[in-house]
Design an enzyme around this catalytic site. Sequence first.
Site, PDB file in Angstrom:
ATOM      1  N   HIS A 170     -35.933 -12.642 -40.467  1.00 33.59           N
ATOM      2  CA  HIS A 170     -34.608 -12.868 -39.882  1.00 33.59           C
ATOM      3  C   HIS A 170     -34.467 -12.081 -38.576  1.00 33.59           C
ATOM      4  CE1 HIS A 170     -30.216 -13.568 -39.886  1.00 33.59           C
ATOM      5  NE2 HIS A 170     -30.164 -12.351 -39.354  1.00 33.59           N
ATOM      6  N   GLU A 171     -34.767 -10.791 -38.641  1.00 33.28           N
ATOM      7  CA  GLU A 171     -34.634  -9.948 -37.452  1.00 33.28           C
ATOM      8  C   GLU A 171     -35.675 -10.314 -36.394  1.00 33.28           C
ATOM      9  OE1 GLU A 171     -32.043  -8.274 -37.128  1.00 33.28           O
ATOM     10  OE2 GLU A 171     -31.420  -8.445 -39.226  1.00 33.28           O
ATOM     11  N   HIS A 227     -34.243 -12.959 -34.077  1.00 35.14           N
ATOM     12  CA  HIS A 227     -33.400 -12.377 -33.018  1.00 35.14           C
ATOM     13  C   HIS A 227     -34.264 -11.714 -31.944  1.00 35.14           C
ATOM     14  CE1 HIS A 227     -29.741 -13.148 -35.168  1.00 35.14           C
ATOM     15  NE2 HIS A 227     -29.994 -12.297 -36.151  1.00 35.14           N
TER      16      HIS A 227
END
Length: 669
Positions: free
Chosen positions: A34-35, A38
């Site tokens: 997920h990170e 980003h």
Amino acid sequence: MELELSSLILGTFIGKVLNIAMVALGLGLVIFFHELGHFAVAKWCNVQVERFSIGFGPIIYSFKYGETEYALSIIPFGGYVKMLGQDDVDPSQLTSEEIALDPRSYSAKPVYQRMGIISAGVIMNIITGMLFFAFAFRMGVESMPSVVGASISGMPAWKAGIQPGDVIEVIDGEKANSYMDIIRSSAFSDGDITMQGVHPDGKKFDVKITPDRTGTRPQIGLIPSNSLRIPVLPDPGASVTSKGTAAAKAEPAFLQGDTFKTINGEPIQNYAQLQRMFAAKSNQVLKTGVVRKGTPDSEIVEITVGNNPFRTLGLWMDIGPIEAIQDGSPAARAGLKVGDKITHIDGKDVGKALNPLQLPNYFSEKAGETVSVIVKREQDGADPTEVSLNVVPLDSPAWLEHPIYSNTPLAVGSVGIAFHVIPSVLKVEEGSPAAQAGIKPDEHIKKIKIMLPENDKLADWGGIPEVSYEFDDKNMNWANAFWEMQVRPGWPVELTISNKKQIREVKLMPWVNTKQKPGEQWSLPVRGIKMQLLRETQRADTMGEALGMGVEYTTNSAKDIYLTLRSLFTGRVSPLELSGPIKIASVAYEVAHQGYSELLLFLGFLSVNLAVLNFLPIPVLDGGHMVFLCWEGITRKKPNEQVLAAATYLGMIFVLGLMLFVLYLDIFL
């Protein structure tokens, strides 16, 4: 021997450590990807990333590579990417003109690039979730087929006539692929649901069911089916029979991995047939044929197993009004109604000449015969009236539907009725434990506690706990308490008894009435054998097929999460159904025991959960940031700093409050 034991203990310890490591790695990967989404898009858009952290709070370990600090933080339930000009702890950075002058700050980038950065985490979780699912299906995933193990008496599915062994094929016009489709359809239903399928005898059925909405989520009251196989447990030395039961005394002993093939020489095709045979021949000694693990099907081992007589206190209680009637049952055809109280059967007083707990056996033994029933029926604005009816029971074994849940009524499957047994004493058997304790007719049981025998440990009994029930106008579940005594043979019972003069406590030891001959004993429909859940393997033959299954599973998972959220907001599902990080980690650990494919499936579902929940329009979450970006894109102005700060802090309070709530549920409920 000592060396073997040491090796076994060491192997078990290493196995547990590996499972914990797999779970930690899997949960970490979900957060990491997920990170990483980003981070990668931020770098692609030339945004300065100051920190990439797995976890929140104080940093345990970190190192710097280039301009970015890579950190591992103490609270492992999440992570974050800190960019120049974007900091949830300091929302003023988003509106700072000074920071916006730096061309590498997040706030200096066009709205479409910031939208890309914010949505990248969610998109990455959707992609990784789909890949987790695909790899799981390529390896092979075990799922429970939509086969019914039992209907809970009095619940909607039971009323509709759903039987053990029924195969649910279609739900609300869509194919039922697994048992989870049954749970999903009832939990997310707006009204009635329709089910089509096949009974064990081959007859088709098409029923409409209204889910029960009195619990934490709508449900229809079904239990998944077991298989014909005794499970292989993590502990090779663990018993597969319940202590104190006939199965525990069987000769030769039942072993892990045994699969049932015959009963008294008759082939057994499925678990429903096994259930029915055990119940129909409950008072007989049976010869069960099993195939041992790793041996050919032709090598059948014959095991002799006796019956399990009911253990009683010698108390005959009052019968409550009929709580439920099955559609199309003999009771419905005879004209019995919900609310009727049965007072006499074949001229015998129910409660004094017939024990209400033995009515399932009485009607079952009268299959095909006409049975006279007298009921007391309430009338609006008038005194109750007596109604005489005739009912012809079906050939259905007694106690096949046993009351395993609290406040579940006792079912009489042969006629299709369910009623509570009220803990008001009408008769005490001569010479029984109750008679020896001085219990008299017309006394009332206020509480029952079933206690672990002295000098025994819960581990000796497979971890089944002590239980207690308090009885009042809403909780009349004597039948359920009576069943709990049967699954704890040899456990003493403490009763709190009241009469017009006093309240007292007495301690009793349930007994088996030895006056009955073995072939005439009132016996349980089960023998005490632990069985494995029925499962089937879904496996993709090619990676392309696996990806297709992964996409479908991702779509369905996202839909389920949306429906769950909608049901939470509308009140159809209680917040008590939520799980927090402790429960998630616990479930992940249990799933890891089942194999890599099951863990991958769980991580895929968790990844999709993170994607959907993180995109909710709540400040602090990615969805909240997207709302502000949409506002900026439409109005061509950045949000007001005070509004942005207030919304961010409110979002933090909400998320932290939710985290504390689910932690409370995990720990205390």
